[in-house]
Design a protein around this motif. Structure first.
Motif: not given
Length: 331
Positions: A62-69, A83-85, A92-96
């Motif tokens: 649900l996050l925008s691509a900008e916020d996700l990156m 290289e992709s969202t 993000i999940i792996a390093y949280s």
């Protein structure tokens, strides 16, 4: 019966541990250091349950691509390139360190968590603070055994009960509502949810549906049989593109059982189409276990009352008393 629409108008991770090991080893080129970091990474990856990981994926979409990156850069300290969202989500999940840590990140805005809960069928007041939204989301992702999960197919209705049977009717009612409305809302083509296995298999053969619409002129209709009941309910979300958000707080949920094995679950909630709230509903389910299908619960009765938009920002409150619920199916 005219449509409710017209009535309302009248009222495997891409960034696995192996890839992470390579990045950190290349960065420092120190075998000892890379081993320490790899162990730390693996501990962190194991901190989330599979249910939390799945929920985080749906929420991050649900996050925008900008916020996700930007969130990926923060979580990985800019050490992982993607290289992709989709790769960003997995990184993000792996390093949280935990689901709670991720949800409390600044880039995971309050509005995003609110939208996620709405898609999952969890109704909360629009002005709820982020901390409370985080708690509700973590509760949704808890590893408590689902009461309505089939052992062969997660979407096959009504489930096996926990060892304590009917000891906690409220817990059973909440689990049923979460299961039902997630399945029900998945039929809406605009909801963006994976379509699940809706159908007459979730109802008894002689199931009965009663719909009372109070959106202007009062109308009522009755439907009989699993096939017809299933089709009429599905039309509400598939054809009319409605979303039902139940209030599972104490004020919006009531459960009781009868000596003959009938469990009644009543719930209040709001009805939406995209970002517009159209009205409120109260729905009562009559559930009976089927001994020929692993003692799973199936719907015998469904009573749906719909009202037009009501002022105020408070969650809808259930108006049925216990006697009212019993009279719906015994008169």
């Amino acid at each position: 019966m005219k449509s409710l629409s017209s009535a309302f108008r009248q009222g495997a991770p891409v960034c696995p541990a192996e890839k992470a090991q390579f990045h950190f080893f290349y960065w420092r080129n120190s075998l000892d250091f890379s081993f320490d970091v790899i162990c730390y990474i693996n501990v962190k990856m194991a901190a989330m349950s599979e249910k939390e990981k799945s929920g985080c994926r749906r929420l991050l979409e649900l996050l925008s691509a900008e916020d996700l990156m930007a969130l990926k850069d923060t979580v990985t300290n800019r050490l992982i390139s993607v290289e992709s969202t989709r790769e960003a989500v997995e990184a993000i999940i792996a390093y949280s360190q935990s689901a709670e840590e991720l949800l409390k990140r600044r880039k995971v805005h309050r509005e995003v968590i609110f939208q996620y809960l709405a898609k999952e069928g969890v109704a909360v007041p629009p002005n709820t603070e982020k901390l409370h939204l985080v708690r509700r989301t973590l509760a949704l992702w808890s590893d408590k055994v689902a009461l309505f999960q089939d052992t062969q197919n997660n979407s096959t209705a009504c489930c096996q009960e926990e060892p304590d049977g009917l000891g906690d009717l409220t817990a059973l009612g909440k689990e049923f509502c979460r299961w039902f409305y997630q399945l029900f809302n998945s039929l809406n083509p605009t909801a963006g949810l994976p379509v699940q296995d809706w159908g007459p298999q979730h109802f008894w053969g002689d199931a009965k549906l009663f719909i009372l619409s109070c959106t202007g002129e009062q109308e009522q209709d009755e439907y009989y049989g699993a096939e017809l009941v299933s089709r009429r309910l599905s039309a509400l979300v598939w054809e009319e593109k409605l979303i039902f958000c139940p209030n599972l707080e104490q004020s919006g949920l009531k459960c009781l059982s009868t000596p003959h094995g009938l469990v009644l679950v009543a719930v209040a909630g709001t009805i939406h189409r995209e970002n517009l709230c159209l009205g409120i509903f109260e729905q009562v389910f009559g559930l009976i276990r089927d001994p020929l299908e692993g003692n799973r619960w199936k719907m015998k009765y469904v009573h749906l009352k719909i009202k037009g938009q009501v002022g105020g920002k408070q969650l809808p409150v259930l108006t049925y008393e216990s006697d009212d619920m019993l009279q719906l199916f015994t008169t």
